[in-house]
Write an enzyme that holds these catalytic residues in place. Structure first.
Site, short mmCIF file in Angstrom:
data_model
loop_
_atom_site.label_atom_id
_atom_site.label_comp_id
_atom_site.label_asym_id
_atom_site.label_seq_id
_atom_site.Cartn_x
_atom_site.Cartn_y
_atom_site.Cartn_z
N THR A 278 -37.07 -10.26 -24.91
CA THR A 278 -35.96 -10.95 -25.20
C THR A 278 -36.22 -12.48 -25.08
O THR A 278 -35.73 -13.35 -26.04
CB THR A 278 -34.94 -10.70 -24.22
OG1 THR A 278 -34.65 -9.30 -24.20
CG2 THR A 278 -33.73 -11.73 -24.30
N SER B 218 -32.27 -3.60 -19.75
CA SER B 218 -32.41 -2.16 -19.31
C SER B 218 -33.36 -2.51 -18.12
O SER B 218 -34.37 -3.33 -18.04
CB SER B 218 -32.88 -1.34 -20.52
OG SER B 218 -34.08 -1.75 -20.77
N GLY B 219 -33.47 -1.29 -17.52
CA GLY B 219 -34.52 -1.08 -16.36
C GLY B 219 -34.93 0.20 -16.56
O GLY B 219 -34.48 1.05 -17.08
N GLY C 176 -42.97 -5.55 -25.01
CA GLY C 176 -42.28 -4.75 -26.25
C GLY C 176 -42.52 -5.15 -27.43
O GLY C 176 -42.36 -4.66 -28.55
N ASP D 91 -41.49 -10.99 -13.88
CA ASP D 91 -42.02 -9.77 -15.06
C ASP D 91 -43.20 -10.45 -15.61
O ASP D 91 -43.96 -9.85 -15.98
CB ASP D 91 -40.64 -9.34 -15.84
CG ASP D 91 -39.87 -10.35 -16.52
OD1 ASP D 91 -40.16 -11.78 -16.55
OD2 ASP D 91 -38.71 -10.14 -17.07
N THR D 92 -42.98 -11.77 -16.04
CA THR D 92 -44.16 -12.24 -16.82
C THR D 92 -45.29 -12.47 -16.00
O THR D 92 -46.44 -12.18 -16.69
CB THR D 92 -43.67 -13.83 -17.38
OG1 THR D 92 -42.56 -13.52 -17.92
CG2 THR D 92 -44.71 -14.33 -18.26
N GLY E 129 -36.65 -14.05 -13.89
CA GLY E 129 -36.71 -15.09 -12.86
C GLY E 129 -35.17 -15.90 -12.84
O GLY E 129 -34.38 -15.52 -13.42
#
Length: 496
Positions: free
Chosen positions: A268, A15-16, A415, A241-242, A82
């Site tokens: 995830t 999702s975004g 999350g 994102d990391t 990535g």
């Protein structure tokens, strides 16, 4: 309303969302603007990303941001996962749909690569963990299959680069995401062009590498008209994102040394590592299959990729497809009712990468290794979570070995930090204090890097102070550790 509002477009594998950051000079507040779905699209025998659908959702979210915040909107930046990329041809035409990293086209690419370049040389040039999903093996598979798309390609843009190009027309490769490719040389600070040439992969498609905090400029005229945002600046966050999530770890920054804390960016995937001033590229790091990825502020994220809550997500998906209606709370309750530390798996075993039925894969692993087969749904989930906690303990020991010092605190962000059960298991298994939060670490780090670029925040150290002041954390301390020590001995016999 805040004088200035910063927008993070945080696109994950499932999702975004568009998140607004409102800063009052001391505290940062987040507000969700728009959320959209993401996931693989099957075309024939291959898995792709629906990049045009994602772009449509990004523009819808930007329009919604304008409606909510108007002239206060200052900047926007995109982060994603990535390794995946899109290719542009002549006239900047997008060539096909970007492939999903779980697509089967990279199967067997390790052997193909090592036939051309020794494994040791690849690690020496890139310092990256060996995973078949890496961009290097995606490109090698295209080269070996004589892909016409690769032959026509003139530019390679990683997923966040692709969205920033759609926004501005600027083609660059942002540093933190580029370093996930396994063809970036962290010692030289540039592309490992010689490595790519040995593998027959064209190097002319690579763009200039630019740092987080770079201002790309305003939105294209057409995009500005569609979204109603002619004045907003496009700023590169840590686009992996990391990298953004690690910026939002509520810890004290330590310059020129490795801090006594580590992080787990939990979702995830679980990405567990330390923030180092220099890459760690040696025989032991190669043996342990650690990775050196770029971080914000010219740091290196020395880390290990771990399967993460993918194990639980896939069980839930399959069970709900079969007619159950399990919420996340339901799964926690079921796991709590199961006996502890009965059966264990290696979360990073190949059988858990993309099975048709995750629960069956977990049960089969237990059966094949001579363990009690978890019969109930709760036993399956407990097996997955406890195995993750023990994998964290294993990686913690390796991290301490690589950096030569003890790690005192484990910060869990993202999350997965909401999973209180796993947080306590991690504290118990690792014999360490665990601090969980913030939940929205990636969006927070994205916004903070924009704020640094726009002069609202002076440094990364100041940004982390803002995180400490703005978002609560939950502390977990070790409790019943003796049984975890016994379980860890069993776990080490299963893991690789």
């Amino acid at each position: 309303m805040a004088d200035k509002v910063f927008v993070a477009v945080d696109v994950g594998a499932s999702s975004g969302r568009h998140m607004a950051g409102l800063f009052d000079g001391g505290q940062l507040k987040l507000a969700e603007i728009y959320r959209f779905e993401n996931g693989p699209v099957y075309v024939g025998d291959h898995m792709h990303w629906n990049v045009l659908g994602l772009w449509k959702d990004i523009t819808i979210g930007l329009r919604a941001a304008g409606n909510d915040y108007g002239r206060a909107l200052t900047s926007v930046g995109v982060d994603t996962w990535g390794v995946d990329f899109g290719l542009l041809g002549r006239g900047d035409e997008l060539l096909g749909n970007p492939y999903h990293y779980r697509d089967a086209r990279t199967h067997g690419m390790f052997e193909a690569a090592f036939d051309l370049v020794p494994r040791e040389e690849i690690f020496a040039q890139t310092g990256l963990q060996f995973m078949e999903i890496n961009s290097l093996y995606q490109l090698l598979s295209m080269n070996l299959s004589n892909s016409p798309i690769l032959e026509m390609a003139e530019s390679l843009l990683f997923m966040p680069d692709l969205f920033h190009w759609l926004m501005t027309g600027e083609k660059v490769n942002e540093f933190t995401d580029a370093t996930t490719s396994q063809f970036y040389n962290p010692l030289r600070g540039n592309w490992a062009r010689q490595l790519l040439s040995k593998l027959g992969i064209p190097t002319n498609i690579l763009c200039d590498i630019v740092q987080p905090g770079t201002k790309l400029g305003k939105l294209r005229k057409q995009v500005a008209g569609e979204t109603g945002l002619p004045g907003i600046e496009v700023v590169l966050p840590g686009t992996h994102d990391t990298a953004s999530a690690v910026l939002a770890v509520p810890a004290d920054s330590v310059e020129d040394s490795v801090p006594n804390w580590c992080y787990i960016s939990s979702g995830t995937w679980s990405l567990m590592g330390v923030e180092s001033p220099e890459p760690i590229i040696n025989a032991r790091a190669s043996e342990l299959n650690f990775t050196n990825e770029g971080g914000v502020g010219n740091t290196t994220r020395v880390l290990k990729n771990i399967a993460g809550l993918w194990l639980v997500q896939e069980c839930r998906r399959v069970w709900n497809q079969e007619g159950a209606d399990h919420s996340w709370d339901d799964l926690v309750r079921l796991a709590e009712g199961a006996r502890p530390l009965v059966s264990l798996i290696d979360p990073d075993h190949a059988s858990f990468v993309a099975p048709a039925n995750m629960a069956s894969a977990i049960r089969n692993f237990c059966r094949d290794t001579g363990q009690t087969v978890p019969s109930s749904e709760g036993a399956v989930i407990r097996c997955a979570l406890e195995s993750l906690a023990l994998r964290y303990r294993q990686v913690l020991g390796w991290l301490e070995e690589l950096i030569g010092q003890r790690i005192e605190t484990i910060h869990i962000v993202g999350g997965g930090s909401q999973n209180e059960q796993l947080n306590q298991m991690t504290a118990d298994a690792c014999h360490r204090r665990v601090l969980a939060g913030p939940v929205e670490a990636t969006a927070t780090g994205n916004i903070l890097m924009q704020m640094i670029a726009m002069g609202e925040v002076g440094s990364i150290a100041q940004a982390r102070k803002i995180v400490q002041q703005s978002f609560p954390t939950e502390e977990y301390t070790p409790r019943d550790t003796t049984r975890w020590d016994e379980a860890f001995e069993r776990f080490e016999g299963l893991s690789h």
